[in-house]
Design an enzyme around this catalytic site. Sequence first.
Site, PDB file in Angstrom:
ATOM      1  N   VAL A  84      12.042  -6.463   3.375  1.00  0.00           N
ATOM      2  CA  VAL A  84      11.128  -6.514   2.004  1.00  0.00           C
ATOM      3  C   VAL A  84      10.168  -7.873   2.313  1.00  0.00           C
ATOM      4  O   VAL A  84      10.711  -8.364   3.480  1.00  0.00           O
ATOM      5  CB  VAL A  84      12.064  -7.196   0.997  1.00  0.00           C
ATOM      6  CG1 VAL A  84      11.303  -7.691   0.529  1.00  0.00           C
ATOM      7  CG2 VAL A  84      13.180  -5.863   0.367  1.00  0.00           C
ATOM      8  N   CYS A  85       8.984  -7.262   2.585  1.00  0.00           N
ATOM      9  CA  CYS A  85       7.434  -8.264   3.078  1.00  0.00           C
ATOM     10  C   CYS A  85       7.539  -8.735   4.236  1.00  0.00           C
ATOM     11  O   CYS A  85       8.239  -7.721   5.169  1.00  0.00           O
ATOM     12  CB  CYS A  85       8.215  -9.622   2.109  1.00  0.00           C
ATOM     13  SG  CYS A  85       6.442 -10.784   2.400  1.00  0.00           S
ATOM     14  N   THR A  86       7.715  -9.670   4.500  1.00  0.00           N
ATOM     15  CA  THR A  86       7.856  -9.983   6.317  1.00  0.00           C
ATOM     16  C   THR A  86       9.541 -10.051   7.021  1.00  0.00           C
ATOM     17  O   THR A  86       9.298 -10.490   8.572  1.00  0.00           O
ATOM     18  CB  THR A  86       7.312 -11.574   6.679  1.00  0.00           C
ATOM     19  OG1 THR A  86       8.024 -12.127   5.735  1.00  0.00           O
ATOM     20  CG2 THR A  86       5.768 -11.227   6.016  1.00  0.00           C
ATOM     21  N   ALA A 111       6.160  -3.583   0.493  1.00  0.00           N
ATOM     22  CA  ALA A 111       5.202  -4.349   1.127  1.00  0.00           C
ATOM     23  C   ALA A 111       5.874  -6.077   0.288  1.00  0.00           C
ATOM     24  O   ALA A 111       6.928  -6.513   0.659  1.00  0.00           O
ATOM     25  CB  ALA A 111       4.449  -3.773  -0.244  1.00  0.00           C
ATOM     26  N   THR A 157       4.538  -4.065   5.030  1.00  0.00           N
ATOM     27  CA  THR A 157       4.791  -5.283   4.495  1.00  0.00           C
ATOM     28  C   THR A 157       3.802  -5.615   4.021  1.00  0.00           C
ATOM     29  O   THR A 157       3.299  -5.168   3.555  1.00  0.00           O
ATOM     30  CB  THR A 157       4.975  -6.253   6.059  1.00  0.00           C
ATOM     31  OG1 THR A 157       6.019  -6.643   5.940  1.00  0.00           O
ATOM     32  CG2 THR A 157       4.125  -6.274   6.910  1.00  0.00           C
TER      33      THR A 157
END
Length: 246
Positions: A117-119, A167, A137
């Site tokens: 998830v995300c970074t 993202a 991301t």
Amino acid sequence: MSIPLFVSERSKPEPSVRPLSVGCLIFEQMDQIDFTGPFEVLSRMPDTTVQAIGKELLPVRDVQGLRLSPDVSIAEAGLFDVLLVPGGYGQQALMHDEEVLELIRKHVASERLLFSVCTGALLCGAAGALLGRRVTTHWSARHLMPNYGAVLVDARVVVDGNCISAAGVTAGLDAALVLVSRLRGDAAAQEIQLAIEYAPNPIFDCGTPETAPAQVLESFQNKYKPIGTAREKEAMRYAAIQHAAQ
């Protein structure tokens, strides 16, 4: 331009009926919703256990100060059916942490599901888990993914084999619902969505760089610059080492 919600390279598998386990990495200075958003969904998945994994059995604080407690340490943790890797500013401190990177490598090598998830995708990249994989991301870090050998996709959720990526931040909810639909079927995912009343209707159309007012985007970028620069340097360092080794 609208961002695709969901991109999948392979066909959807048959839902499973066996018990499932989910392990969620937590660490200092993470974005808690990268973990708690998917947790809200995955903890409701039928016949599923969810555990938080820490480097040690000590509470951690997210980037805004929320305290989270692990259930198990990395040293004690075995393999899970799904390993969730969140992001946040604290991800940067783990980019050379072999204990964390090996946890990710083990799950990918054993063909378990890896869910970033995300970074958190940057951590997965540092572990060498994204080579040739389609991935997404947070929008601020997408340009860095090719440095880790990944194929960048501009989408909220991307599935490539046993790797699922979301993202930025709230996209973890969408990816978690995709994951439930693949593991337990569409009806299970739909019931969870209904139970948590996940029906996004944002007050402002400001959730992407393309829709945000110029002054809002500039303000964010000014605040983000220090961590953004650090992430870019690390991604370039990694790419240079991989290139030299070829």
